[in-house]
Design an enzyme around this catalytic site. Structure first.
Site, PDB file in Angstrom:
ATOM      1  N   PHE A   1       0.771  -9.487  -1.192  1.00  0.00           N
ATOM      2  CA  PHE A   1       1.766 -10.506  -0.840  1.00  0.00           C
ATOM      3  C   PHE A   1       2.621 -10.089   0.371  1.00  0.00           C
ATOM      4  O   PHE A   1       2.560 -10.721   1.436  1.00  0.00           O
ATOM      5  CB  PHE A   1       2.603 -10.770  -2.096  1.00  0.00           C
ATOM      6  CG  PHE A   1       3.911 -11.449  -1.872  1.00  0.00           C
ATOM      7  CD1 PHE A   1       4.013 -12.553  -1.029  1.00  0.00           C
ATOM      8  CD2 PHE A   1       5.056 -10.996  -2.524  1.00  0.00           C
ATOM      9  CE1 PHE A   1       5.233 -13.187  -0.841  1.00  0.00           C
ATOM     10  CE2 PHE A   1       6.264 -11.620  -2.347  1.00  0.00           C
ATOM     11  CZ  PHE A   1       6.358 -12.712  -1.492  1.00  0.00           C
TER      12      PHE A   1
ATOM     13  N   LEU B   1      -8.061  -4.758  -3.018  1.00  0.00           N
ATOM     14  CA  LEU B   1      -8.146  -6.140  -3.513  1.00  0.00           C
ATOM     15  C   LEU B   1      -7.960  -6.238  -5.031  1.00  0.00           C
ATOM     16  O   LEU B   1      -8.457  -7.158  -5.656  1.00  0.00           O
ATOM     17  CB  LEU B   1      -9.479  -6.787  -3.079  1.00  0.00           C
ATOM     18  CG  LEU B   1      -9.718  -6.798  -1.566  1.00  0.00           C
ATOM     19  CD1 LEU B   1     -11.067  -7.442  -1.231  1.00  0.00           C
ATOM     20  CD2 LEU B   1      -8.603  -7.535  -0.822  1.00  0.00           C
TER      21      LEU B   1
ATOM     22  N   TYR C   1       6.670   3.266 -13.767  1.00  0.00           N
ATOM     23  CA  TYR C   1       6.736   2.623 -12.456  1.00  0.00           C
ATOM     24  C   TYR C   1       7.973   3.084 -11.691  1.00  0.00           C
ATOM     25  O   TYR C   1       7.914   3.496 -10.531  1.00  0.00           O
ATOM     26  CB  TYR C   1       6.778   1.096 -12.651  1.00  0.00           C
ATOM     27  CG  TYR C   1       6.999   0.307 -11.376  1.00  0.00           C
ATOM     28  CD1 TYR C   1       5.934   0.027 -10.533  1.00  0.00           C
ATOM     29  CD2 TYR C   1       8.272  -0.168 -11.037  1.00  0.00           C
ATOM     30  CE1 TYR C   1       6.127  -0.696  -9.365  1.00  0.00           C
ATOM     31  CE2 TYR C   1       8.470  -0.892  -9.877  1.00  0.00           C
ATOM     32  CZ  TYR C   1       7.402  -1.159  -9.047  1.00  0.00           C
ATOM     33  OH  TYR C   1       7.597  -1.877  -7.891  1.00  0.00           O
TER      34      TYR C   1
ATOM     35  N   LYS D   1       8.230   5.462  -8.394  1.00  0.00           N
ATOM     36  CA  LYS D   1       8.810   4.926  -7.153  1.00  0.00           C
ATOM     37  C   LYS D   1       9.927   5.852  -6.658  1.00  0.00           C
ATOM     38  O   LYS D   1      10.013   6.151  -5.476  1.00  0.00           O
ATOM     39  CB  LYS D   1       9.364   3.503  -7.370  1.00  0.00           C
ATOM     40  CG  LYS D   1       8.293   2.420  -7.358  1.00  0.00           C
ATOM     41  CD  LYS D   1       7.701   2.233  -5.968  1.00  0.00           C
ATOM     42  CE  LYS D   1       6.651   1.151  -5.919  1.00  0.00           C
ATOM     43  NZ  LYS D   1       5.890   1.122  -4.652  1.00  0.00           N
TER      44      LYS D   1
ATOM     45  N   VAL E   1       8.605 -14.170 -10.860  1.00  0.00           N
ATOM     46  CA  VAL E   1       8.876 -15.405 -11.615  1.00  0.00           C
ATOM     47  C   VAL E   1       8.803 -16.647 -10.721  1.00  0.00           C
ATOM     48  O   VAL E   1       8.364 -17.714 -11.167  1.00  0.00           O
ATOM     49  CB  VAL E   1      10.220 -15.295 -12.376  1.00  0.00           C
ATOM     50  CG1 VAL E   1      11.412 -15.266 -11.421  1.00  0.00           C
ATOM     51  CG2 VAL E   1      10.378 -16.415 -13.371  1.00  0.00           C
ATOM     52  N   ILE E   2       9.172 -16.516  -9.452  1.00  0.00           N
ATOM     53  CA  ILE E   2       9.141 -17.704  -8.583  1.00  0.00           C
ATOM     54  C   ILE E   2       7.700 -18.140  -8.315  1.00  0.00           C
ATOM     55  O   ILE E   2       7.397 -19.336  -8.288  1.00  0.00           O
ATOM     56  CB  ILE E   2       9.947 -17.482  -7.278  1.00  0.00           C
ATOM     57  CG1 ILE E   2      11.432 -17.263  -7.639  1.00  0.00           C
ATOM     58  CG2 ILE E   2       9.786 -18.660  -6.318  1.00  0.00           C
ATOM     59  CD1 ILE E   2      12.389 -17.203  -6.474  1.00  0.00           C
TER      60      ILE E   2
ATOM     61  N   ARG F   1      19.025 -12.733 -10.728  1.00  0.00           N
ATOM     62  CA  ARG F   1      18.297 -11.818  -9.839  1.00  0.00           C
ATOM     63  C   ARG F   1      18.693 -12.092  -8.389  1.00  0.00           C
ATOM     64  O   ARG F   1      19.080 -13.212  -8.034  1.00  0.00           O
ATOM     65  CB  ARG F   1      16.785 -12.051  -9.957  1.00  0.00           C
ATOM     66  CG  ARG F   1      16.165 -11.678 -11.292  1.00  0.00           C
ATOM     67  CD  ARG F   1      16.180 -10.189 -11.530  1.00  0.00           C
ATOM     68  NE  ARG F   1      15.525  -9.805 -12.784  1.00  0.00           N
ATOM     69  CZ  ARG F   1      16.122  -9.759 -13.960  1.00  0.00           C
ATOM     70  NH1 ARG F   1      17.398 -10.096 -14.092  1.00  0.00           N
ATOM     71  NH2 ARG F   1      15.453  -9.358 -15.032  1.00  0.00           N
TER      72      ARG F   1
ATOM     73  N   ARG G   1      12.401 -10.635 -22.846  1.00  0.00           N
ATOM     74  CA  ARG G   1      11.373  -9.593 -22.720  1.00  0.00           C
ATOM     75  C   ARG G   1      11.967  -8.218 -22.986  1.00  0.00           C
ATOM     76  O   ARG G   1      13.100  -7.952 -22.576  1.00  0.00           O
ATOM     77  CB  ARG G   1      10.882  -9.579 -21.272  1.00  0.00           C
ATOM     78  CG  ARG G   1       9.601 -10.276 -21.040  1.00  0.00           C
ATOM     79  CD  ARG G   1       9.258 -10.044 -19.580  1.00  0.00           C
ATOM     80  NE  ARG G   1       8.235 -10.951 -19.139  1.00  0.00           N
ATOM     81  CZ  ARG G   1       7.905 -11.095 -17.860  1.00  0.00           C
ATOM     82  NH1 ARG G   1       8.535 -10.430 -16.924  1.00  0.00           N
ATOM     83  NH2 ARG G   1       6.957 -11.923 -17.525  1.00  0.00           N
TER      84      ARG G   1
HETATM   85  C1  UD2 Z   1      11.380  -7.051 -10.819  1.00  0.00           C
HETATM   86  C2  UD2 Z   1      10.102  -6.582 -10.163  1.00  0.00           C
HETATM   87  C3  UD2 Z   1       9.584  -5.339 -10.828  1.00  0.00           C
HETATM   88  C4  UD2 Z   1      10.662  -4.276 -10.887  1.00  0.00           C
HETATM   89  C5  UD2 Z   1      11.930  -4.864 -11.536  1.00  0.00           C
HETATM   90  C6  UD2 Z   1      13.090  -3.889 -11.453  1.00  0.00           C
HETATM   91  C7  UD2 Z   1       8.937  -8.532  -9.302  1.00  0.00           C
HETATM   92  C8  UD2 Z   1       7.795  -9.469  -9.499  1.00  0.00           C
HETATM   93  N1  UD2 Z   1       9.088  -7.606 -10.278  1.00  0.00           N
HETATM   94  O1  UD2 Z   1      11.146  -7.431 -12.159  1.00  0.00           O
HETATM   95  O2  UD2 Z   1       8.466  -4.853 -10.100  1.00  0.00           O
HETATM   96  O3  UD2 Z   1      10.942  -3.828  -9.574  1.00  0.00           O
HETATM   97  O4  UD2 Z   1      12.359  -6.026 -10.822  1.00  0.00           O
HETATM   98  O5  UD2 Z   1      14.138  -4.335 -12.235  1.00  0.00           O
HETATM   99  O6  UD2 Z   1       9.652  -8.578  -8.313  1.00  0.00           O
HETATM  100  N2  UD2 Z   1      10.614 -14.554 -16.491  1.00  0.00           N
HETATM  101  C9  UD2 Z   1      10.474 -15.683 -17.292  1.00  0.00           C
HETATM  102  N3  UD2 Z   1       9.258 -16.274 -17.383  1.00  0.00           N
HETATM  103  C10 UD2 Z   1       8.158 -15.812 -16.716  1.00  0.00           C
HETATM  104  C11 UD2 Z   1       8.307 -14.669 -15.889  1.00  0.00           C
HETATM  105  C12 UD2 Z   1       9.551 -14.059 -15.805  1.00  0.00           C
HETATM  106  O7  UD2 Z   1      11.445 -16.131 -17.933  1.00  0.00           O
HETATM  107  O8  UD2 Z   1       7.072 -16.411 -16.834  1.00  0.00           O
HETATM  108  C13 UD2 Z   1      11.926 -13.903 -16.382  1.00  0.00           C
HETATM  109  C14 UD2 Z   1      11.886 -12.431 -16.712  1.00  0.00           C
HETATM  110  O9  UD2 Z   1      12.000 -12.197 -18.091  1.00  0.00           O
HETATM  111  C15 UD2 Z   1      13.091 -11.915 -15.916  1.00  0.00           C
HETATM  112  C16 UD2 Z   1      13.124 -12.846 -14.690  1.00  0.00           C
HETATM  113  O10 UD2 Z   1      12.347 -13.983 -15.039  1.00  0.00           O
HETATM  114  O11 UD2 Z   1      14.268 -12.052 -16.640  1.00  0.00           O
HETATM  115  C17 UD2 Z   1      12.544 -12.212 -13.450  1.00  0.00           C
HETATM  116  O12 UD2 Z   1      11.265 -11.704 -13.777  1.00  0.00           O
HETATM  117  P1  UD2 Z   1      10.290 -11.042 -12.705  1.00  0.00           P
HETATM  118  O13 UD2 Z   1       9.113 -10.528 -13.465  1.00  0.00           O
HETATM  119  O14 UD2 Z   1      10.041 -11.965 -11.582  1.00  0.00           O
HETATM  120  O15 UD2 Z   1      11.145  -9.866 -12.091  1.00  0.00           O
HETATM  121  P2  UD2 Z   1      11.952  -8.642 -12.744  1.00  0.00           P
HETATM  122  O16 UD2 Z   1      13.326  -8.708 -12.188  1.00  0.00           O
HETATM  123  O17 UD2 Z   1      11.790  -8.596 -14.214  1.00  0.00           O
END
Ligand code: UD2
Length: 316
Positions: A12, A33, A145, A149, A189-190, A218, A277
């Site tokens: 991405f 890939l 992870y 990092k 999530v987006i 976020r 989660r």
């Molecule tokens: C992000 C990063 C991860 C790590 C983390 C550090 C992304 C994709 N992931 O995770 O790699 O760096 O930050 O804290 O950038 N959610 C829903 N439904 C869905 C998917 C997600 O409700 O189908 C919620 C999820 O539970 C969370 C929020 O959306 O509260 C953001 O989720 P995410 O997976 O995009 O990113 P995050 O912040 O958990």
């Protein structure tokens, strides 16, 4: 022409950077890939694609010993935190060991390298609640992870201090935009939301699973602003040996974000609520003053970035 190497360059963020740079520069992309797609890359004679893994010592030695790069962006990684919890040994090879290998190869073969930029993550701050996160905030990596990092980032910066290799690191907050792969439940999530809105528009039955009550927030940063940050960090003398948060400095709650998209598209996305989660962080927001000092000017608010993304997906 300036020579760039982008690992994870079909993914991405990597492909967005590769497509941008290959307009006027020579770009080598390495990607296995596993999450990236070759179709993300524009056809361009300045762009050379190598299908392979950053953990392949022979391949990496060949690439680093037979080319002279001005800049290297190391974006290859297993981006899923959940995957690292499932498979700590395998993800460690990619998220940590590939970095050490790359650093050694750079030290040996790339004497004229202007900068190696490593992509770290906001995950390293963990669940320590003080906000906004500054680069010198408490680090509390809670998953393989995040540990990998942080360790890799420190090695990258130490190679500057100890051996004079020109390095910098960026800590990404929640990056979004075109070409983000929505296929895994742990995709950004987006990208998942946009996929559901597409289905809705096509008249398919769909719903979005929201984990928690949607009040979690976020710092979502549009990929074009991330490219700006990467190039700025790579070319700034002041950025040598340092790490930078990459975000917007503002957070939005998930349910507010869904309202914004509903309003733009004039639809209402069906939502199924599920419990929060495991390990989910409640709020996350970056302090971006260090990046701003380099000259970073945020171009996309969440509303502007989302609109541009929706337009590119033909949703508006
Ligand atoms: C992000 C990063 C991860 C790590 C983390 C550090 C992304 C994709 N992931 O995770 O790699 O760096 O930050 O804290 O950038 N959610 C829903 N439904 C869905 C998917 C997600 O409700 O189908 C919620 C999820 O539970 C969370 C929020 O959306 O509260 C953001 O989720 P995410 O997976 O995009 O990113 P995050 O912040 O958990």
């Amino acid at each position: 022409m300036t020579n760039y190497l982008i690992t994870g360059g079909a993914g991405f963020i990597g492909s967005t950077l590769a497509n941008h740079l290959s307009k006027e520069n020579s770009v080598v992309v390495i990607d296995d890939l596993s999450m990236g797609k070759k179709e993300n890359l524009n056809k361009n004679s300045n762009l050379k694609f190598i299908n392979g893994s950053v953990t392949d010592k022979e391949l990496m030695t060949e690439v680093l010993s037979q080319n002279t790069f001005d800049y290297i962006f190391h974006l290859a990684a297993i981006a899923s935190v959940a995957d690292s919890v499932e498979r700590p040994v395998e993800t460690h090879q990619i998220n940590f060991e590939s970095v050490l290998l790359l650093l050694e190869l750079v030290r040996k073969y790339q004497k004229d390298l202007q900068r190696l930029v490593f992509s770290s993550s906001a995950a390293i701050y963990g669940d320590e609640p003080t906000l906004p996160k500054k680069e010198e905030s408490v680090i509390r990596p809670l998953t393989p992870y995040a540990v990998d990092k942080f360790a890799a980032e420190q090695y990258v910066l130490d190679y500057n201090h100890l051996y004079g290799v020109n390095t910098s690191a960026v800590r990404f907050f929640n990056v979004y935009g075109p070409n983000q792969n929505p296929e895994s439940p742990y995709s950004g999530v987006i990208s998942i939301l946009v996929d559901r809105y597409k289905k809705l528009k096509n008249g398919e039955e769909t719903q979005f699973t929201l984990f928690g009550d949607g009040s979690q927030s976020r710092d979502f940063v549009f990929v074009e602003d991330v490219i700006q940050a990467l190039l700025l960090v790579a070319t700034s003398e002041e950025a040598l040996g340092k790490q930078f948060n990459v975000g917007t400095g503002k957070a939005i709650a998930l349910k507010e974000l869904i309202d914004v998209i509903n309003d733009v598209l004039e639809v209402k996305l069906p939502i199924k609520y599920e419990s929060e989660r495991d390990g989910d962080i409640k709020d996350s927001v970056a302090d971006i003053s260090r990046l701003k000092k380099l000259g970073y000017k945020l171009e996309f608010s969440i509303e502007e970035g989302i609109k541009k993304y929706l337009v590119s997906e033909d949703l508006v």
